[in-house]
Write a protein that holds these residues in place. Structure first.
Motif, PDB file in Angstrom:
ATOM      1  N   LYS A 155       0.801  -1.218   0.000  1.00 45.29           N
ATOM      2  CA  LYS A 155       0.000   0.000   0.000  1.00 45.29           C
ATOM      3  C   LYS A 155       0.839   1.276   0.000  1.00 45.29           C
ATOM      4  N   PRO A 156       1.919   1.354   0.789  1.00 43.09           N
ATOM      5  CA  PRO A 156       2.690   2.600   0.815  1.00 43.09           C
ATOM      6  C   PRO A 156       3.280   2.983  -0.537  1.00 43.09           C
ATOM      7  N   GLY A 157       3.490   2.002  -1.413  1.00 42.76           N
ATOM      8  CA  GLY A 157       4.070   2.297  -2.716  1.00 42.76           C
ATOM      9  C   GLY A 157       3.056   2.754  -3.749  1.00 42.76           C
ATOM     10  N   VAL A 158       1.795   2.783  -3.381  1.00 45.57           N
ATOM     11  CA  VAL A 158       0.744   3.189  -4.316  1.00 45.57           C
ATOM     12  C   VAL A 158       0.877   4.676  -4.645  1.00 45.57           C
ATOM     13  N   LYS A 159       0.718   4.990  -5.919  1.00 42.18           N
ATOM     14  CA  LYS A 159       0.833   6.380  -6.361  1.00 42.18           C
ATOM     15  C   LYS A 159      -0.493   7.115  -6.169  1.00 42.18           C
ATOM     16  N   LEU A 160      -0.383   8.372  -5.793  1.00 49.18           N
ATOM     17  CA  LEU A 160      -1.549   9.237  -5.668  1.00 49.18           C
ATOM     18  C   LEU A 160      -1.677  10.087  -6.933  1.00 49.18           C
ATOM     19  N   PRO A 161      -2.871  10.571  -7.242  1.00 50.29           N
ATOM     20  CA  PRO A 161      -3.069  11.328  -8.487  1.00 50.29           C
ATOM     21  C   PRO A 161      -2.660  12.797  -8.381  1.00 50.29           C
ATOM     22  N   VAL A 162      -1.465  13.014  -7.850  1.00 52.76           N
ATOM     23  CA  VAL A 162      -0.912  14.365  -7.764  1.00 52.76           C
ATOM     24  C   VAL A 162       0.601  14.217  -7.881  1.00 52.76           C
ATOM     25  N   CYS A 163       1.241  15.135  -8.579  1.00 56.33           N
ATOM     26  CA  CYS A 163       2.656  14.962  -8.895  1.00 56.33           C
ATOM     27  C   CYS A 163       3.560  15.873  -8.074  1.00 56.33           C
ATOM     28  N   HIS A 164       4.794  15.432  -7.911  1.00 56.35           N
ATOM     29  CA  HIS A 164       5.820  16.248  -7.270  1.00 56.35           C
ATOM     30  C   HIS A 164       7.078  16.192  -8.127  1.00 56.35           C
ATOM     31  N   GLU A 165       7.960  17.139  -7.893  1.00 53.20           N
ATOM     32  CA  GLU A 165       9.162  17.234  -8.714  1.00 53.20           C
ATOM     33  C   GLU A 165      10.269  16.355  -8.151  1.00 53.20           C
ATOM     34  N   LEU A 166      10.876  15.555  -9.017  1.00 56.84           N
ATOM     35  CA  LEU A 166      11.992  14.707  -8.628  1.00 56.84           C
ATOM     36  C   LEU A 166      13.302  15.479  -8.763  1.00 56.84           C
ATOM     37  N   SER A 167      14.377  14.893  -8.265  1.00 58.44           N
ATOM     38  CA  SER A 167      15.685  15.552  -8.346  1.00 58.44           C
ATOM     39  C   SER A 167      16.136  15.734  -9.789  1.00 58.44           C
ATOM     40  N   THR A 168      15.570  14.925 -10.696  1.00 58.47           N
ATOM     41  CA  THR A 168      15.916  15.025 -12.115  1.00 58.47           C
ATOM     42  C   THR A 168      15.189  16.176 -12.805  1.00 58.47           C
ATOM     43  N   LYS A 214     -13.915  21.864 -12.062  1.00 59.55           N
ATOM     44  CA  LYS A 214     -13.630  21.040 -10.890  1.00 59.55           C
ATOM     45  C   LYS A 214     -12.433  20.115 -11.081  1.00 59.55           C
ATOM     46  N   SER A 215     -12.207  19.655 -12.296  1.00 59.77           N
ATOM     47  CA  SER A 215     -11.169  18.652 -12.544  1.00 59.77           C
ATOM     48  C   SER A 215      -9.766  19.181 -12.281  1.00 59.77           C
ATOM     49  N   CYS A 216      -8.891  18.261 -11.888  1.00 59.14           N
ATOM     50  CA  CYS A 216      -7.480  18.582 -11.666  1.00 59.14           C
ATOM     51  C   CYS A 216      -6.629  17.729 -12.595  1.00 59.14           C
ATOM     52  N   ILE A 217      -5.685  18.367 -13.267  1.00 61.51           N
ATOM     53  CA  ILE A 217      -4.823  17.661 -14.211  1.00 61.51           C
ATOM     54  C   ILE A 217      -3.375  18.017 -13.902  1.00 61.51           C
ATOM     55  N   PHE A 218      -2.560  16.989 -13.652  1.00 63.23           N
ATOM     56  CA  PHE A 218      -1.175  17.200 -13.253  1.00 63.23           C
ATOM     57  C   PHE A 218      -0.221  16.436 -14.181  1.00 63.23           C
ATOM     58  N   ALA A 219       0.814  17.121 -14.644  1.00 63.76           N
ATOM     59  CA  ALA A 219       1.896  16.500 -15.423  1.00 63.76           C
ATOM     60  C   ALA A 219       1.363  15.582 -16.519  1.00 63.76           C
ATOM     61  N   VAL A 231      -9.749  13.507 -11.542  1.00 60.86           N
ATOM     62  CA  VAL A 231      -8.373  13.816 -11.165  1.00 60.86           C
ATOM     63  C   VAL A 231      -7.463  12.980 -12.053  1.00 60.86           C
ATOM     64  N   VAL A 232      -6.568  13.656 -12.764  1.00 58.74           N
ATOM     65  CA  VAL A 232      -5.718  13.008 -13.761  1.00 58.74           C
ATOM     66  C   VAL A 232      -4.265  13.389 -13.484  1.00 58.74           C
ATOM     67  N   ALA A 233      -3.383  12.403 -13.418  1.00 55.99           N
ATOM     68  CA  ALA A 233      -1.972  12.683 -13.138  1.00 55.99           C
ATOM     69  C   ALA A 233      -1.072  11.785 -13.971  1.00 55.99           C
ATOM     70  N   SER A 234      -0.078  12.393 -14.620  1.00 54.42           N
ATOM     71  CA  SER A 234       0.899  11.674 -15.428  1.00 54.42           C
ATOM     72  C   SER A 234       0.208  10.804 -16.477  1.00 54.42           C
TER      73      SER A 234
END
Length: 408
Positions: free
Chosen positions: A1-14, A273-278, A290-293
């Motif tokens: 469960k902890p490895g499950v991705k959420l529909p919101v993005c964050h910036e990686l070191s790359t 209302k919708s949210c779209i990330f990356a 909610v849409v992510a990646s």
């Protein structure tokens, strides 16, 4: 469960933006307690995030302290006990005395709780436990020494509430009674309580209490992702513009706009209302979702969550969750309302699609082979439990990019 991705993005070191995992969100949230817990081991649930309304800065006064939501300044009456549903939870009770010692009972009525908690004297405050806790280095070493044989043999299983906190804070008779409700034989419970009591007797407190509480406040936020229904409900809060809880959710995940790091074509329409990330979507319609990646030439998404998917066309109806899907067909991904579709990849890059329904409890169906699946959830778990997750994630990125580039 902890490895499950959420529909919101964050910036990686790359510099890339990818969906944040539940574990990464937990680490981000729980880090606020670090300065108060130097030299202690902290343990948090890996499938939920909470934002406390009480101060997170404190000086530990007990060798073990457990997080809870203390309700009011006085112990609840029998009526309040039922009204607040305390008979359905693990409950932490704190004494009125200066030492603020605590004890735990689990899923009992008011009368039973009062009787069992007499060990504390006068009860000051009571509230449901969050389960997360911290322990001092001294108590951790003592527990490791006590259970050295089990640890060495890698046999047996103990849960902190019934096997540590309850026998350490309750009289033997009360502990045995509670464990009997769990189907544990009296002889086994008595032996375990005697063992813990002996450890407790020989443990030097050195001026600290043994077991205490850390109040997170009664006005905090708590987002649980441990079940499909909760994953869906709590992630759909990103679309809620009226609930203050949803505002805090967006602030926590650094969501400053409903569309972030995304490219939408002139033929793509998105409601307010919708949210779209990356994501990159050339055409279609997205509403209340909610849409992510996500990368798609066309998307028809309504009332759904879509995470880390790429296809020429994506169709998802209400209550759908599409997750980690890579599709290079002309038909694309088509999901009916309530469909749950997930892709599981192994280290070779081979993908298996698992199907479920919003209405199906994965725990109850754990051993079943659901319709359109070739394996049960349990069998998939066993097959992949020793896989190199980092290698799989890198392989997934490569395949995702290759397929996306083929129709971009």
């Amino acid at each position: 469960k902890p490895g499950v991705k959420l529909p919101v993005c964050h910036e990686l070191s790359t510099g890339a933006f990818e969906p944040i995992t539940v574990l990464e969100a937990v680490v981000k949230q729980t880090g606020i307690y670090a300065s108060s817990r130097k030299g202690r081991l902290s343990v948090f649930w890996g499938d939920q995030v909470f934002i406390p309304s009480a101060s997170f800065e404190y000086k530990p006064t007990h060798h073990a302290d457990i997080m809870c939501t203390l309700l009011g300044d006085t112990a609840p009456t029998a009526e309040e006990w039922v009204e607040k549903g305390l008979d359905k939870y693990g409950v932490i009770a704190v004494s009125k005395g200066e030492e603020k010692n605590a004890a735990q009972v689990e899923k009992v009525d008011h009368a039973t709780a009062v009787e069992m908690l007499k060990v504390l004297g006068d009860i000051g405050q009571v509230g449901p436990s969050l389960g997360s806790f911290s322990v001092s280095a001294a108590l951790l070493h003592t527990l490791c020494d006590e259970y050295a044989a089990e640890i060495s043999a890698k046999q047996g299983k103990f849960d902190t509430d019934p096997h540590f906190w309850m026998p350490l804070t309750l009289p033997q008779a009360d502990y045995v009674k509670l464990m009997s409700q769990k189907g544990v034989p009296e002889k086994e419970s008595v032996a375990h309580h005697i063992r813990m009591a002996k450890m407790k007797e020989n443990f030097p407190l050195d001026g600290m209490g043994l077991f205490g509480a850390v109040d997170v406040g009664s006005n905090g936020c708590w987002w649980d992702y441990g079940l499909v229904k909760l994953y869906f409900a709590n992630n759909m809060k990103f679309t809620d513009r009226e609930d203050p809880n949803a505002d805090l959710l967006r602030r926590f995940f650094s969501v400053t706009s409903s569309q972030m790091k995304s490219s939408l074509g002139s033929e793509a329409t998105v409601d307010e209302k919708s949210c779209i990330f990356a994501s990159s979507i050339k055409s279609g319609s997205i509403s209340n979702s909610v849409v992510a990646s996500v990368n798609a030439n066309e998307a028809q998404i309504d009332g759904a969550i879509v995470v880390n998917c790429t296809a020429k066309k994506i169709v998802a109806g209400k209550n759908c969750i599409l997750y980690n899907l890579v599709d290079d067909s002309d038909e694309g991904i088509v999901a009916s309302p309530g469909d749950i579709m997930v892709s599981v990849m192994d280290e070779s890059g081979e993908m298996m699609k698992l199907n479920s329904k919003h209405s199906i409890c994965g725990g109850k169906a754990w051993k079943q082979v659901l319709e359109d699946n070739s394996m049960s959830f349990e069998a998939v778990h066993k097959k992949n439990q020793n896989s190199n997750v980092t290698a799989i994630e890198e392989k997934r990125r490569q395949i995702f990019k290759k397929v996306s580039d083929s129709f971009s």
